[in-house]
Every structure is written in C-alpha cells, then in structure tokens.
Design a protein around this motif. Structure first.
Motif, short mmCIF file in Angstrom:
data_model
loop_
_atom_site.label_atom_id
_atom_site.label_comp_id
_atom_site.label_asym_id
_atom_site.label_seq_id
_atom_site.Cartn_x
_atom_site.Cartn_y
_atom_site.Cartn_z
N HIS A 64 -9.14 -4.39 -4.39
CA HIS A 64 -7.88 -3.66 -4.53
C HIS A 64 -7.20 -3.51 -3.18
CE1 HIS A 64 -8.39 -1.50 -8.68
NE2 HIS A 64 -8.60 -2.81 -8.75
N ASP A 65 -5.91 -3.92 -3.13
CA ASP A 65 -5.14 -3.84 -1.88
C ASP A 65 -4.47 -2.48 -1.70
OD1 ASP A 65 -3.85 -7.28 -1.93
OD2 ASP A 65 -5.84 -6.41 -1.58
N GLY A 66 -4.52 -1.63 -2.74
CA GLY A 66 -3.84 -0.34 -2.62
C GLY A 66 -4.20 0.56 -3.77
N THR A 67 -3.55 1.72 -3.82
CA THR A 67 -3.75 2.66 -4.92
C THR A 67 -2.41 3.34 -5.21
OG1 THR A 67 -5.23 4.42 -5.76
CG2 THR A 67 -4.30 4.75 -3.56
N GLU A 68 -2.33 4.07 -6.31
CA GLU A 68 -1.05 4.73 -6.63
C GLU A 68 -1.24 6.24 -6.71
OE1 GLU A 68 0.16 2.16 -10.15
OE2 GLU A 68 1.98 2.12 -8.95
N LEU A 69 -0.24 6.96 -6.23
CA LEU A 69 -0.20 8.42 -6.37
C LEU A 69 0.89 8.74 -7.37
CD1 LEU A 69 -0.34 9.49 -2.59
CD2 LEU A 69 -2.25 9.24 -4.20
N CYS A 70 0.57 9.56 -8.35
CA CYS A 70 1.55 9.92 -9.39
C CYS A 70 1.82 11.42 -9.31
CB CYS A 70 0.96 9.57 -10.76
SG CYS A 70 2.02 10.03 -12.15
N PHE A 71 3.10 11.77 -9.16
CA PHE A 71 3.47 13.19 -9.15
C PHE A 71 4.92 13.30 -9.60
CE2 PHE A 71 6.03 13.19 -5.22
CZ PHE A 71 5.59 12.00 -4.61
N GLY B 84 6.05 12.92 -12.37
CA GLY B 84 6.36 11.90 -13.38
C GLY B 84 6.64 10.53 -12.81
N GLU B 85 6.36 10.33 -11.50
CA GLU B 85 6.62 9.01 -10.91
C GLU B 85 5.40 8.51 -10.13
OE1 GLU B 85 11.47 9.52 -10.10
OE2 GLU B 85 10.10 8.90 -8.50
N ARG B 86 5.24 7.18 -10.10
CA ARG B 86 4.11 6.60 -9.36
C ARG B 86 4.60 5.98 -8.05
NH1 ARG B 86 1.88 3.67 -14.38
NH2 ARG B 86 1.66 1.84 -13.08
N HIS B 87 3.80 6.13 -7.02
CA HIS B 87 4.16 5.58 -5.69
C HIS B 87 2.92 4.88 -5.14
CE1 HIS B 87 7.72 8.31 -5.57
NE2 HIS B 87 6.93 9.06 -6.30
N ARG B 88 3.12 3.67 -4.65
CA ARG B 88 1.96 2.88 -4.21
C ARG B 88 1.67 3.10 -2.75
NH1 ARG B 88 0.70 -2.60 -2.72
NH2 ARG B 88 -1.39 -3.13 -3.54
N ILE B 89 0.42 3.22 -2.39
CA ILE B 89 -0.04 3.23 -0.99
C ILE B 89 -0.67 1.86 -0.76
CG2 ILE B 89 -1.57 4.31 0.69
CD1 ILE B 89 0.56 6.25 -0.16
N ASP B 90 -0.04 1.06 0.11
CA ASP B 90 -0.44 -0.34 0.29
C ASP B 90 -1.44 -0.44 1.46
OD1 ASP B 90 1.43 -3.48 0.35
OD2 ASP B 90 -0.67 -3.04 0.81
#
Ligand code: FAS
Ligand code: PHB
Length: 390
Positions: A72-79, A81-87
C-alpha cells in the motif's frame, strides 16, 4: 535440555527471534503455553512496516508475504463525510505491506518446523529462575512431568499477560499506562475490501476502520463501549453501524457478508522499563502495548527483536555493547511509537469528554493534516515506521 537462548512465547516476537537466532547459529527453544492452533487462531495485526518486512526476509520467511501481501502506497482519512488520501510514497518514498499477523505467525511456525527446531506447545506452569545470575533456568510442566531448560539467556516474548515481566521484582520495574475508555469491535469477513487502501474514520458516533487481509477478505472495526460484548452485535447491526460512520461512497460500495470472526479488543498504552533484568530480556507485548490505531503493535515487537537478535549475535562474538544498550535502544523507539499511537487514537476516537467543541477541534486538526504537506509528512513517516538509528 540446554540451549543458548530460551524463548518464552510463540507469538510473532518469539518466533521471529527464534528464526533469526537459528540462522545465526545460536541454539534456542520456544516454550508456549497454548496450542499451535490456538496461537494461529488469534486474529490481530494487519499492517507490516518496511522494517518488519526486511526482518522477515532476513529470517528467510518472506516468500509468501511478497507473493500474497498487498503493498500500500498510502491510506485514507475520512471525516465530515469526506475521504482524504495520505500518499506515503509521494511524501516519504515508503510503503507498508498488508499481510495478517496470522500469516506471519504461520510462515514462521512452518519455517521452524521445517528446520526441525523445538517449540514446546501447551507447556503449563512455566516459570523463570536465576536470571539475576549467569545460569538462568526455565521450568514447565507437560504431561505431568516437570521439565527444566538451562540456558545463557531468557527472552520474555510472552505478551502482556506473560510470566516473564511478572517474575521481575516489582521494585526493579517502572510501568507507565493509559487505559482508553472504549474498545474496538472487529469483524473478519470473506468479502472484497470496500477500498483498495485502508480508511481511518473520525465520526461523532465513534471511530471506524476499514482494513483488509487480501482482495477477497476484509477486516473492519468500529469503536464500541468497554462494557459491550461481541455477542451483542449481530452481523447486520455491525454493518449498519459501520455504514453510518463511512462517507457516502464507501457506505454505498460496502459489500457485506457473514462474519468469520468477531471480537472486542480493549485499548491501552503501556510501557515497562527497563527491558533487561540480568539475563532476562523482554521483547514485544511483554514490554509494551499500543492502541492499534497506529498499526504499531506487531511492528514494535519486530523492532525489539531486531535489537535483541543483533545484541545476542554480538555477545557470542565477544562484544557486549549492544546487549548493555538493548533496553535504551528499544525504549527510544518504543516511546516514539507510543506517542504516535496515542496521538492517532486521541485524534480519531470519540471520548466521553470530547463533546461538540472537541469534535470541532479533531476535525480542524484533520483538515490541517490533509491540507499541510508538513503535517501529512509527519503522519506518513510515523505510520510507515521511523528509520532505525543503528
Ligand atoms: P503475543 O501476545 O502475540 O504472543 C505472546 C505469546 O506468549 C502468546 O502466544 C501467549 O500464549 C504466550 N504466553 C503468554 N504467557 C505465557 C507463559 N506464561 N508461558 C508461555 N507462553 C506464554 N497490533 C497491530 O499492529 N494491529 C492490530 O490490529 C492489533 N490488534 C490486536 C488485537 C488484540 C486482541 C490484541 C491482544 C493485540 C493486537 N495487536 C495489534 C497487537 C498484537 O499484534 C501484538 O503487538 C503482537 O501480538 C505482539 O506480539 P508478541 O510480543 O509476540 O506477543
Ligand atoms: C488490521 O488490519 O487489523 C489493522 C490495520 C491497521 C490498524 C489496526 C488494525 O491501525
């Protein structure tokens, strides 16, 4: 029986240490209180840092991990109601490996058996003796017979509830602890993961995590109260609660199915200092516990094992420096992982006193995190595993 190192506990720490010592020509035995099946049946960690992947390769057991693990190159944070990727790849040029602790344990057990190494399963009344002297011993009972192992060192890899730390005189030990006022209700299902990477969710109903074990097996968690019981949750109730905490797209894409495992894990931060008592060395959960939010538990165990393996190899070559500095080298890394795990837990969970103001502060910190390269880089470098200062 006489060996150079007696290892207590056949979890990832004990098995990894046993394999690395064997490859260095250092004789060892593993003494485990449970059956092999019981140990393999425990569903725990899922994320391996590069340092742990490297150690599995060093131990000669990385083949299946590289074949079946998911990079996995990254993960997502959801808050909100929206998701944001940490690359991770872009921010720190590193990745993580998704490969269940069960599979790590299985690979290490298979390698140990293939090499004809001894693991004593279902050992009862295990006790450790004379580790303040030069001739430590381990005793255990099996089939009504008391057995004794004479050794140069005892490696306490027996987890949080083990016998090794409990055998240290209490005035020789300092402990630090924080117990969190909630648990994680986890479910394992043979369903495709909701997304190709993990999703960590902050929601006013509580934390949720979408993880995975393979393209066809998923692992999900929802924060629950400490007095909750897994049997109180039907699969339907779990899926409904998870959906409420996800963003719209993930909630719509979630493929549900029957649970093949469902359990509640309590969350705690814990450190025992020091990690060495004469010829007894603690490693892994025997010495520390982190809340699983930062995916550090298994990786920290591997980090201790790396230092202990190197120190024991040096010892038998006549160099005592690494053994003398084992505890401080581990603790420097342990406390940074404890901080990160505590920070991620504090940021992502709903505490009894969070309230509306606390929720707004968490959301503001998350908005800052996903909007700032500096802040996102800090999260990324901790999540993928801080570099080893050799
Ligand atoms: P372990 O506890 O794995 O192994 C210790 C072994 O010692 C066990 O097999 C035990 O039976 C044996 N033992 C105990 N007492 C003994 C005695 N007296 N004599 C002989 N043997 C004895 N980490 C993550 O990174 N992500 C997660 O999602 C995650 N989820 C977890 C869920 C739960 C319920 C728990 C308890 C832990 C979780 N962890 C997670 C942390 C976990 O993965 C540990 O960090 C990891 O198992 C540490 O490995 P060991 O130090 O080998 O300890
Ligand atoms: C898991 O897959 O079990 C897992 C992954 C990441 C975490 C905790 C648990 O932070």
């Amino acid at each position: 029986m006489r060996v150079q190192v007696a290892i207590i506990g056949s979890g990832p720490a004990g098995l990894l240490l046993g394999q690395l010592l064997y490859k260095a020509g250092i004789s060892n035995v593993i003494i485990e209180q449970r059956s092999k099946e019981y140990v393999l049946g425990r569903i725990r960690a899922g994320v391996l840092e590069q340092g742990t992947v490297d150690l599995m390769d060093e131990a000669g057991v990385g083949q299946r991990m590289h074949a079946e693990g998911l990079v996995h190159d990254g993960t997502e944070l959801c808050f909100k109601g929206e998701r944001h990727r940490i690359d991770f790849k872009k921010l720190v040029n590193k990745t993580v490996m998704i490969y269940g602790q069960t599979e790590v344990t299985r690979d290490l057990m298979d390698a140990r058996e293939a090499e004809g190494l001894t693991t004593v399963y279902e050992a009862h009344n295990v006790s450790v003796h004379d580790f303040d002297g030069a001739h430590p011993k381990v005793r255990y009972e099996q089939d009504g017979v008391t057995h004794e192992v004479q050794c140069d060192f005892i490696a306490g890899c027996d987890g949080f509830h083990g016998v090794c730390r409990a055998s240290v005189p209490q005035d020789a030990l300092r402990t630090y602890e924080r117990v969190y006022p909630f648990g994680w209700l986890g479910i394992l299902s043979d369903t495709p993961p909701v997304s190709h990477e993990l999703i960590y969710c902050n929601h006013e109903r509580g934390f949720a995590l979408c993880s995975q074990r393979s393209p066809t097996r998923s692992r999900y968690y929802v924060q629950c109260s400490l007095d909750d019981k897994a049997e109180n949750w039907s699969d339907e109730a779990f899926w409904a609660e998870l959906r409420l905490r996800l963003d719209e797209e993930a909630a719509a894409n979630l493929i549900t199915g029957p649970s093949i495992e469902k359990s509640i894990a309590p969350l705690r931060s814990f450190v025992a200092e020091p990690l060495r008592f004469g010829t007894l060395f603690l490693a892994g959960d025997a010495a520390h516990i982190v809340p699983p939010t930062g995916a550090k538990g298994l990786n920290l165990a591997a980090s201790d094992v790396r230092f202990l393996w190197q120190a024991m190899v040096d010892h038998y070559r006549g160099n005592q420096v690494a053994l003398e500095h084992y505890s401080e080298r581990c603790l420097s890394r342990i406390w940074k992982a404890e901080r990160f795990s505590w920070w991620m837990t504090s940021l992502m969970h709903r505490f009894p006193d969070t309230g509306e103001f606390g929720q707004k502060i968490q959301e503001a910190e998350l908005a800052y995190l996903v909007g700032s390269t500096a802040a996102a880089t800090s999260l990324a470098e901790n999540y993928v595993g801080l570099p080893f200062q050799d």
